[in-house]
Structure formats: C-alpha cells, structure tokens
Design a protein around this motif. Structure first.
Motif, PDB file in Angstrom:
ATOM      1  N   THR A 132      61.316 -21.440  12.596  1.00 11.85           N
ATOM      2  CA  THR A 132      60.566 -22.674  13.037  1.00 11.85           C
ATOM      3  C   THR A 132      60.693 -23.649  11.841  1.00 11.85           C
ATOM      4  OG1 THR A 132      58.465 -21.777  12.417  1.00 11.85           O
ATOM      5  CG2 THR A 132      59.198 -21.588  14.636  1.00 11.85           C
ATOM      6  N   VAL A 136      61.558 -27.851  11.571  1.00 14.08           N
ATOM      7  CA  VAL A 136      60.762 -28.841  11.410  1.00 14.08           C
ATOM      8  C   VAL A 136      61.800 -29.742  10.201  1.00 14.08           C
ATOM      9  CG1 VAL A 136      58.736 -29.592   9.953  1.00 14.08           C
ATOM     10  CG2 VAL A 136      58.576 -27.671  11.283  1.00 14.08           C
ATOM     11  N   ASP A 142      57.484 -30.784  15.417  1.00 14.32           N
ATOM     12  CA  ASP A 142      56.766 -31.818  14.628  1.00 14.32           C
ATOM     13  C   ASP A 142      56.164 -31.039  13.453  1.00 14.32           C
ATOM     14  OD1 ASP A 142      57.497 -34.348  15.818  1.00 14.32           O
ATOM     15  OD2 ASP A 142      56.615 -33.315  17.648  1.00 14.32           O
ATOM     16  N   ALA A 144      54.848 -26.912  12.203  1.00 14.90           N
ATOM     17  CA  ALA A 144      55.004 -25.540  12.331  1.00 14.90           C
ATOM     18  C   ALA A 144      53.547 -24.896  11.575  1.00 14.90           C
ATOM     19  CB  ALA A 144      56.209 -25.182  11.558  1.00 14.90           C
ATOM     20  N   THR A 276      55.115 -29.762   7.778  1.00 19.99           N
ATOM     21  CA  THR A 276      55.713 -31.059   8.474  1.00 19.99           C
ATOM     22  C   THR A 276      56.550 -31.409   7.395  1.00 19.99           C
ATOM     23  OG1 THR A 276      53.787 -32.337   7.544  1.00 19.99           O
ATOM     24  CG2 THR A 276      53.354 -31.235   9.718  1.00 19.99           C
TER      25      THR A 276
END
Length: 304
Positions: A132, A136, A142, A144, A276
């Motif tokens: 993930t 990002v 947007d 994680a 982010t």
C-alpha cells in the motif's frame, strides 16, 4: 525538459525488475521500453539503470528519478481529483489499511470524518504496507494506515522522501500461551526461554522477526503453522498446537484458555502510523489523520 512518459516507463522498469516485464505491464515492446530509458539517460546525461543477465537495477540517479516519477504521478492524480470535485462537488478519498490496525482505529476515525466532510466518497482497501505504501507515492491511495518493525518503511524502489509519516501508536508484541503452560504465570518472558517451543504465527513479518531474533540468539524456532490472521493463530494456540507472538492490538476479542505474557524489554514493537504525500489543499485528508491520532490516543490506554 524531462518527458513524463519516459519517467512512467522507468517507474515500471523499477517495479518489475526487467525491460520485458515492464513492457508487458505497459503494453509496449521491450525495444520501445529500452529506447525510452536510453532517451531518458541521454536527456539527463546519467545512467539510470544498471543492466545485467539477472535483470536491471536502479542506479543512484535512477532512484532519484523514480522518486520524481512517483511524485509527478501523485500530483497528476490529485489534480484530477480536484477537477472532479469542481465538476461534481464530491471528493474521492481512498484509504488503505492493514487488517488489525484498520479494525482497531479506522471505524472510529471514519465516524468523525464523514459528518465533517459529507461530500467525501470513501473507498477502503486492505493490504500490507509493502503493497500500500508505494500506492500512496503513486497517488492511487490517499492515506495508508501502515506499520513497520525495526527497519525503514517498506516502500519499494526509489526515495522515501515524498512520503509524510505521522506516528500513531506503538504496538508491542506479546507471547500467547495456553493457560496450563509452565511459563504462563510469568510476569515477562525472554524469547530465548522459548527456544524449544513450537510456534504458530499470524503474520509472515512476525515469523521473519522471530527467525532473525532466534538466529542472533543461537536457536532455530520450530514453526508449525503460519496464518494471515492473528485470531486464527490464537485459536490454534488454544487448541494446543503451539505458542504465538501477537501484537497488542490483535489480542481482542479474548479466547478462553489463553494467557498473554509481555516480552522482556527491549521486546519487538510494531510502529503504527499514517503515510500520505501531502495534506495541502486536502482538508478531508487532514481531518482523517487527526481523527486517527485521536482514536490512537484513546486506544493506547486500553492495550495490554
């Protein structure tokens, strides 16, 4: 001027480790991929990949450019989101989370987010940090909710500088044993005391940590089972299959017949946080992060 398409090709080469696999992913020929990379190297005046019979690896210059490629992709994705918001009045928010952290922290945080930003269209996807966090950086996710142990964030090739990491919670791991185990009443346990025990583990990373620790301590753990679910692992411990190493946030709900014992300091800890790219012009993202921080502070006092 650096060509964005060439950056996209380089990012695919870095992700897949070869020109052929990158070509398949991009629906190009290997020759076209090679030409794009060669053209990028000419424009930069520097080599970005090192070629060998085992594939390609990024050079230091290549790592810089892959980081730039992912930042560009993220900015373009965020720009598309802002345009969509202008057209529809709604904003998309994609949140990725690992299972145990999402179960503990995400529902309460979302309950605060949605009334504050009712025009937000929310998407949640489950995945481990190594999957993930790169999303990002690429703008596909947007926010994680992620974790790491004693190393750097698992973000894949390229620079990690584009990620903003907000710490939320320290999540120590505990030994889980049957109540009748000879060590079940101990106040704390050193993992070396468990060298002869069979193990059932609920996460591949926990197994990796245990094996690293065991190698330094001079023993080889006998792992009889590995699952992807901590509740299942604890259920197998309750059935007498072995003992386990479980993060604090995954110790609920309780299972009858089990005992939880802390690991002697310094024990293994998962560092949980939020990744982010930037909260600039994204108030819904900032609100979610603040809600996650508040939720983590509340949960901190309830963990074992």
């Amino acid at each position: 001027m650096i060509d964005v398409q060439r950056l996209r090709v380089l990012r695919a080469v870095a992700e897949h480790g070869s020109f052929n696999r990158a070509a398949t992913a991009l629906h190009l020929t290997p020759s076209a991929v090679s030409q794009h990379v060669a053209a990028l190297e000419r424009s930069l005046g520097a080599q970005v990949v090192a070629r060998s019979t085992r594939g390609v690896t990024l050079t230091p210059a290549g790592q810089i450019m892959v980081g730039a490629a992912e930042s560009v992709a993220a900015e373009l994705e965020h720009a598309q989101q802002r345009v969509d918001q202008l057209n529809t009045g709604r904003v998309q928010l994609t949140v990725a989370t690992f299972t145990s952290g999402g179960r503990l922290l995400l529902p309460g945080a979302l309950a605060r987010l949605m009334p504050a930003h009712p025009r937000t269209v929310l998407h949640v996807r489950e995945g481990e940090p190594e999957d993930t966090l790169p999303l990002v950086r690429q703008g596909a996710v947007d926010v994680a909710l992620a974790y790491h142990f004693d190393g750097p964030l698992p973000v894949g090739p390229g620079s990690t500088s584009s990620l903003e990491w907000t710490p939320l919670l320290e999540d120590p791991l505990h030994v889980v044993l049957p109540q009748g185990h000879r060590l079940a009443r101990r106040g704390a346990l050193d993992l070396t005391e468990l060298a002869a025990e069979p193990w059932v583990l609920g996460c591949l990373k926990t197994e990796s940590y245990l094996r690293r620790f065991a190698e330094r301590a001079g023993f080889a753990p006998e792992v009889r089972g590995t699952t992807t679910d901590y509740f299942f692992a604890r259920s197998l411990v309750a059935a007498g299959m072995g003992i386990s190493l479980i993060p604090s946030i995954a110790l609920t709900p309780a299972i009858p017949g089990l005992c939880t014992v802390p690991v002697t300091p310094p024990g293994p800890i998962r560092h949980i946080g939020v990744a982010t790219i930037s909260n600039r012009d994204r108030p819904h993202v900032a609100t979610l992060i603040e809600a996650l921080r508040a939720q983590a502070m509340r949960q901190h006092h309830t963990l074992p």
